[in-house]
Write a protein that holds these residues in place. Structure first.
Motif, PDB file in Angstrom:
ATOM      1  N   ASN A 116       0.806  -1.221   0.000  1.00  0.00           N
ATOM      2  CA  ASN A 116       0.000   0.000   0.000  1.00  0.00           C
ATOM      3  C   ASN A 116       0.833   1.263   0.000  1.00  0.00           C
ATOM      4  N   ASP A 117       2.121   1.134   0.188  1.00  0.00           N
ATOM      5  CA  ASP A 117       2.981   2.317   0.252  1.00  0.00           C
ATOM      6  C   ASP A 117       4.364   1.973  -0.305  1.00  0.00           C
ATOM      7  N   ALA A 118       4.371   1.701  -1.594  1.00  0.00           N
ATOM      8  CA  ALA A 118       5.607   1.298  -2.269  1.00  0.00           C
ATOM      9  C   ALA A 118       6.564   2.471  -2.396  1.00  0.00           C
ATOM     10  N   VAL A 119       7.845   2.170  -2.304  1.00  0.00           N
ATOM     11  CA  VAL A 119       8.882   3.176  -2.530  1.00  0.00           C
ATOM     12  C   VAL A 119       9.337   3.018  -3.976  1.00  0.00           C
ATOM     13  N   VAL A 120       9.117   4.060  -4.762  1.00  0.00           N
ATOM     14  CA  VAL A 120       9.418   4.014  -6.196  1.00  0.00           C
ATOM     15  C   VAL A 120      10.145   5.287  -6.612  1.00  0.00           C
ATOM     16  N   ARG A 121      10.910   5.174  -7.696  1.00  0.00           N
ATOM     17  CA  ARG A 121      11.535   6.362  -8.273  1.00  0.00           C
ATOM     18  C   ARG A 121      10.981   6.526  -9.686  1.00  0.00           C
ATOM     19  N   MET A 122      10.429   7.691  -9.919  1.00  0.00           N
ATOM     20  CA  MET A 122       9.868   8.015 -11.221  1.00  0.00           C
ATOM     21  C   MET A 122      10.990   8.448 -12.154  1.00  0.00           C
ATOM     22  N   PRO A 123      10.794   8.268 -13.455  1.00  0.00           N
ATOM     23  CA  PRO A 123      11.816   8.695 -14.416  1.00  0.00           C
ATOM     24  C   PRO A 123      12.136  10.188 -14.262  1.00  0.00           C
ATOM     25  N   GLY A 124      13.410  10.486 -14.316  1.00  0.00           N
ATOM     26  CA  GLY A 124      13.848  11.872 -14.238  1.00  0.00           C
ATOM     27  C   GLY A 124      13.993  12.415 -12.829  1.00  0.00           C
ATOM     28  N   ARG A 125      13.674  11.612 -11.835  1.00  0.00           N
ATOM     29  CA  ARG A 125      13.779  12.056 -10.441  1.00  0.00           C
ATOM     30  C   ARG A 125      15.058  11.494  -9.834  1.00  0.00           C
ATOM     31  N   ARG A 126      15.712  12.288  -9.002  1.00  0.00           N
ATOM     32  CA  ARG A 126      16.937  11.829  -8.349  1.00  0.00           C
ATOM     33  C   ARG A 126      16.621  10.882  -7.196  1.00  0.00           C
ATOM     34  N   PHE A 127      15.580  11.194  -6.435  1.00  0.00           N
ATOM     35  CA  PHE A 127      15.234  10.397  -5.264  1.00  0.00           C
ATOM     36  C   PHE A 127      13.896   9.695  -5.451  1.00  0.00           C
ATOM     37  N   PRO A 128      13.748   8.535  -4.812  1.00  0.00           N
ATOM     38  CA  PRO A 128      12.465   7.853  -4.834  1.00  0.00           C
ATOM     39  C   PRO A 128      11.434   8.611  -3.991  1.00  0.00           C
ATOM     40  N   GLY A 129      10.214   8.196  -4.116  1.00  0.00           N
ATOM     41  CA  GLY A 129       9.119   8.714  -3.302  1.00  0.00           C
ATOM     42  C   GLY A 129       8.286   7.550  -2.798  1.00  0.00           C
ATOM     43  N   VAL A 130       7.234   7.860  -2.093  1.00  0.00           N
ATOM     44  CA  VAL A 130       6.335   6.830  -1.573  1.00  0.00           C
ATOM     45  C   VAL A 130       5.030   6.926  -2.335  1.00  0.00           C
ATOM     46  N   LEU A 131       4.635   5.829  -2.944  1.00  0.00           N
ATOM     47  CA  LEU A 131       3.361   5.765  -3.652  1.00  0.00           C
ATOM     48  C   LEU A 131       2.309   5.291  -2.659  1.00  0.00           C
ATOM     49  N   VAL A 132       1.381   6.168  -2.325  1.00  0.00           N
ATOM     50  CA  VAL A 132       0.332   5.847  -1.363  1.00  0.00           C
ATOM     51  C   VAL A 132      -0.932   5.515  -2.144  1.00  0.00           C
ATOM     52  N   GLN A 133      -1.509   4.361  -1.889  1.00  0.00           N
ATOM     53  CA  GLN A 133      -2.751   3.959  -2.553  1.00  0.00           C
ATOM     54  C   GLN A 133      -3.882   4.901  -2.160  1.00  0.00           C
ATOM     55  N   GLY A 134      -4.862   5.019  -3.028  1.00  0.00           N
ATOM     56  CA  GLY A 134      -5.969   5.941  -2.803  1.00  0.00           C
ATOM     57  C   GLY A 134      -6.725   5.701  -1.514  1.00  0.00           C
ATOM     58  N   ASP A 135      -6.968   4.433  -1.176  1.00  0.00           N
ATOM     59  CA  ASP A 135      -7.706   4.156   0.062  1.00  0.00           C
ATOM     60  C   ASP A 135      -6.880   4.543   1.283  1.00  0.00           C
ATOM     61  N   SER A 136      -5.569   4.339   1.200  1.00  0.00           N
ATOM     62  CA  SER A 136      -4.695   4.731   2.309  1.00  0.00           C
ATOM     63  C   SER A 136      -4.630   6.255   2.428  1.00  0.00           C
ATOM     64  N   LEU A 137      -4.612   6.944   1.304  1.00  0.00           N
ATOM     65  CA  LEU A 137      -4.625   8.405   1.312  1.00  0.00           C
ATOM     66  C   LEU A 137      -5.919   8.918   1.934  1.00  0.00           C
ATOM     67  N   HIS A 138      -7.020   8.277   1.611  1.00  0.00           N
ATOM     68  CA  HIS A 138      -8.320   8.658   2.171  1.00  0.00           C
ATOM     69  C   HIS A 138      -8.319   8.486   3.689  1.00  0.00           C
ATOM     70  N   ILE A 139      -7.724   7.422   4.174  1.00  0.00           N
ATOM     71  CA  ILE A 139      -7.636   7.185   5.621  1.00  0.00           C
ATOM     72  C   ILE A 139      -6.783   8.269   6.281  1.00  0.00           C
ATOM     73  N   LEU A 140      -5.634   8.615   5.682  1.00  0.00           N
ATOM     74  CA  LEU A 140      -4.781   9.683   6.234  1.00  0.00           C
ATOM     75  C   LEU A 140      -5.540  11.002   6.298  1.00  0.00           C
ATOM     76  N   ARG A 141      -6.278  11.308   5.251  1.00  0.00           N
ATOM     77  CA  ARG A 141      -7.060  12.537   5.216  1.00  0.00           C
ATOM     78  C   ARG A 141      -8.126  12.532   6.306  1.00  0.00           C
ATOM     79  N   GLY A 142      -8.772  11.378   6.496  1.00  0.00           N
ATOM     80  CA  GLY A 142      -9.774  11.249   7.555  1.00  0.00           C
ATOM     81  C   GLY A 142      -9.165  11.428   8.932  1.00  0.00           C
ATOM     82  N   ASP A 143      -7.972  10.871   9.127  1.00  0.00           N
ATOM     83  CA  ASP A 143      -7.282  11.030  10.409  1.00  0.00           C
ATOM     84  C   ASP A 143      -6.972  12.502  10.682  1.00  0.00           C
ATOM     85  N   MET A 144      -6.533  13.218   9.647  1.00  0.00           N
ATOM     86  CA  MET A 144      -6.235  14.641   9.818  1.00  0.00           C
ATOM     87  C   MET A 144      -7.516  15.427  10.083  1.00  0.00           C
TER      88      MET A 144
END
Length: 88
Positions: free
Chosen positions: A14-42
């Protein structure tokens, strides 16, 4: 939609660490349902503050911080496994 290749530094999950093309550092890909939960928590923190219930706000904020700390730890572990310096 555009198809691209990205580098995967952790399992998909649900929270893969990926690097997109052209980016120096990876990021965290958060699934939509997990993002919705974080938003609800906030939202719970904000609503508790608006009601003046600081004890509930503190508890909700603590849970949110715990979740964000887990995401950050996963990110840092993936960087460490691949000998990538932190961007901060």
């Amino acid at each position: 939609m555009k198809r691209i290749e990205a580098e995967l530094f952790s399992d998909g999950g649900n929270d893969a660490v990926v690097r997109m093309p052209g980016r120096r550092f990876p990021g965290v890909l958060v699934q939509g349902d997990s993002l919705h939960i974080l938003r609800g928590d906030m939202a719970e923190v904000v609503e508790s503050c608006e009601r003046g219930d600081l004890e509930e706000a503190r508890g909700s904020a603590g849970l949110l911080l715990m979740h964000l700390d887990a995401l950050l730890a996963r990110y840092e572990a993936a960087l460490g496994e691949h000998e990538i310096p932190r961007p901060y």
